[in-house]
Design a protein around this motif. Structure first.
Motif, mmCIF file in Angstrom:
data_model
loop_
_atom_site.group_PDB
_atom_site.id
_atom_site.type_symbol
_atom_site.label_atom_id
_atom_site.label_comp_id
_atom_site.label_asym_id
_atom_site.label_seq_id
_atom_site.Cartn_x
_atom_site.Cartn_y
_atom_site.Cartn_z
ATOM 1 N N PRO A 44 62.163 -3.382 8.969
ATOM 2 C CA PRO A 44 61.702 -3.644 7.599
ATOM 3 C C PRO A 44 62.623 -4.579 6.818
ATOM 4 O O PRO A 44 62.275 -5.003 5.722
ATOM 5 C CB PRO A 44 61.678 -2.249 6.961
ATOM 6 N N LEU A 45 63.793 -4.901 7.395
ATOM 7 C CA LEU A 45 64.702 -5.829 6.734
ATOM 8 C C LEU A 45 64.739 -7.165 7.461
ATOM 9 O O LEU A 45 64.382 -8.192 6.893
ATOM 10 C CB LEU A 45 66.113 -5.237 6.662
ATOM 11 N N LEU A 46 65.139 -7.163 8.705
ATOM 12 C CA LEU A 46 65.318 -8.413 9.430
ATOM 13 C C LEU A 46 63.997 -9.112 9.724
ATOM 14 O O LEU A 46 63.939 -10.342 9.779
ATOM 15 C CB LEU A 46 66.064 -8.149 10.747
ATOM 16 N N ASP A 47 62.922 -8.343 9.913
ATOM 17 C CA ASP A 47 61.644 -8.920 10.328
ATOM 18 C C ASP A 47 60.557 -8.898 9.253
ATOM 19 O O ASP A 47 59.650 -9.711 9.282
ATOM 20 C CB ASP A 47 61.121 -8.177 11.563
ATOM 21 N N ASN A 48 60.635 -7.945 8.333
ATOM 22 C CA ASN A 48 59.604 -7.780 7.292
ATOM 23 C C ASN A 48 60.272 -7.430 5.962
ATOM 24 O O ASN A 48 60.074 -6.332 5.432
ATOM 25 C CB ASN A 48 58.635 -6.659 7.692
ATOM 26 N N PRO A 49 61.104 -8.335 5.414
ATOM 27 C CA PRO A 49 61.947 -7.988 4.261
ATOM 28 C C PRO A 49 61.195 -7.476 3.041
ATOM 29 O O PRO A 49 61.732 -6.656 2.292
ATOM 30 C CB PRO A 49 62.698 -9.291 3.961
ATOM 31 N N ASP A 50 59.966 -7.910 2.845
ATOM 32 C CA ASP A 50 59.214 -7.430 1.681
ATOM 33 C C ASP A 50 58.868 -5.947 1.815
ATOM 34 O O ASP A 50 58.704 -5.251 0.801
ATOM 35 C CB ASP A 50 57.933 -8.249 1.498
ATOM 36 N N ARG A 51 58.756 -5.462 3.046
ATOM 37 C CA ARG A 51 58.456 -4.043 3.245
ATOM 38 C C ARG A 51 59.616 -3.183 2.766
ATOM 39 O O ARG A 51 59.422 -2.110 2.182
ATOM 40 C CB ARG A 51 58.159 -3.756 4.722
#
Length: 472
Positions: free
Chosen positions: A393-400
């Motif tokens: 959720p941070l490195l790949d999907n930061p908005d999540r």
């Protein structure tokens, strides 16, 4: 009562099986696999049984050599203790407890717990969030003991230590290993505090396994960790190998060392030093002062993806890629889904790389924290991407991550300077965008995917066409 009696006889039988396995693994392991298949009514371990059987049949294969090395290279008592704690306690006893607790509370229940005995460290590695804590915060022995007791009630029997440098507290860690002989303990350590005396203590308690952090060869390791650290770490490995102790390595790959860590020469060197497993992590810019120029490029991350998968069929070492193995574990493992992190201040965080929390172990029980708003955000939103090669959720999907932190009301737990989640996510956004292109290509053309005409029950289902028997 009936379940306790049933477990008693099951455990007694498994101990006899493990004792039988000691005599002649070449003959006994295939026989044990047949027994497992007979009693595995729900087919939970069907894939694992098939993998081990294939390994045992290929006498020239790397997996056969790795399995047999556990008999030639590892102390008999250590091997038996590790097997018992993993097979009996973590699986036979632990898994049903975890399932029952998960179902009763409608929340994630972890398989393992990672905790920091201290923030103190004897090194000052570039880009490490613990680097400024020479004295550091300390988690008391009693608190660590209480966390373990709470976890065991939920069926958790495997624990990890990080820091700081966890072996700053090695006397207390040995005490925990002694008291909780039914648990398995692993520590991510720089290895410089491992000496003959501590190795003898490991041999005595038998349930402690170090994963020694190393950044490549001497040049790469010392460039980030300090002069002489590589030699100290490899000397620790020699001590452990000579005493027939089980250990592995923990490898952080950055923009500066990826090609070295992913090289055949590096894998061969770690195997020759005696490592039986290797964890791979990519550098994360955690903390307000953490440099971003050490983050890998999308090309380097794909290089590691391909190299690790290639070496899994040729090298006698068990490997785990924390980010790139998302397809095998259904995405992100954090937030209590497989593990949870408790820092030295007692803050209960979803991940060692996500320093936000809405709970502290001094104020809440572990179960209460797993039902808190932040952890329930993880429970309801995992996986964070349909492409499981983009699990984080941070490195790949930061908005999540931004959404979950803001919705839950969690706050930064960074002990040097609170870090705004939007700013942290912003440091990862370019890397996420670049990786999304490579990950989509890999996801659609996954080379590990079986090229056959019908479903092979490989266990990595993700809405594939094989399930319908469609031809490719």
């Amino acid at each position: 009562m009936f379940q306790k009696i049933k477990n008693f006889f099951k455990i007694l039988f498994i101990k006899k099986v493990l004792k039988y396995m000691e005599s002649d693994p070449v003959k006994s392991i295939p026989a044990i696999l047949k027994w497992i298949e007979k009693f595995d009514k729900t087919k939970i371990v069907k894939g694992q049984v098939k993998t081990v059987r294939n390994a045992m049949e290929d006498k020239e294969g790397n997996w056969y050599k790795l399995i047999m090395s556990l008999w030639t290279d590892i102390d008999k008592g250590v091997r038996r203790k590790v097997f018992e704690n993993l097979v009996i306690n973590s699986t036979i006893i632990g898994s049903p407890k975890q399932d029952k607790t998960r179902e009763a509370n409608n929340c994630n229940i972890p398989w393992t717990i990672l905790m920091d005995p201290t923030t103190a460290c004897n090194l000052n590695c570039i880009g490490c969030w613990a680097a400024e804590y020479k004295n550091g915060l300390q988690m008391s022995y009693d608190l660590m003991d209480d966390i373990i007791l709470q976890a065991k009630e939920m069926g958790v029997y495997t624990f990890l230590f990080s820091g700081g440098e966890p072996l700053v507290r090695k006397k207390d860690i040995v005490r925990l290993c002694e008291k909780h002989g039914d648990c398995l303990f692993l520590a991510f350590t720089n290895g410089t505090l491992i000496d003959e005396e501590f190795a003898d203590e490991m041999l005595r308690v038998k349930n402690f396994i170090p994963a020694i952090s190393i950044e490549g060869f001497e040049k790469e390791t010392d460039a980030r960790r300090g002069s002489g650290v590589y030699n100290s770490a490899t000397e620790a490995m020699k001590i452990l190998k000579n005493k027939k102790l089980l250990f592995g390595v923990s490898c952080c790959y950055t923009r500066e060392n990826t090609e070295i860590i992913g090289s055949e020469e590096y894998f061969d060197e770690m195997i020759s030093l005696g490592a039986k497993f290797a964890w791979f992590f990519t550098y994360m810019p955690i903390g307000t002062g953490a440099p971003t120029d050490l983050m890998v490029t999308a090309e380097q991350r794909e290089f590691m993806y391909r190299q690790i998968r290639s070496f899994r069929s040729t090298k006698s070492i068990f490997t785990l890629d924390f980010w790139n193995d998302g397809e095998y574990v259904g995405g992100c493992v954090a937030g209590g889904r497989y593990y949870v992190h408790i820092n030295a201040n007692g803050d209960i965080e979803p991940c060692a790389f996500i320093h936000y929390s809405d709970s502290n172990i001094r104020d809440k029980t572990l179960l209460e924290a797993l039902k808190s708003p932040l952890f329930m955000q993880y429970y309801r939103n995992q996986p964070f991407n349909e492409n499981l090669l983009r699990p984080c959720p941070l490195l790949d999907n930061p908005d999540r991550l931004i959404d979950m932190v803001e919705v839950s009301g969690a706050v930064s737990t960074d002990m040097r300077a609170p870090e705004d989640v939007t700013e942290l996510a912003g440091k990862c956004r370019e890397a996420a965008d670049n990786w999304s292109v490579a990950a989509e290509h890999l996801w659609r053309r996954n080379e590990d995917f079986p090229k056959q005409k019908s479903c092979t029950e490989c266990g990595c289902c993700r809405g594939c066409s094989f399930g319908s028997g469609a031809e490719i």
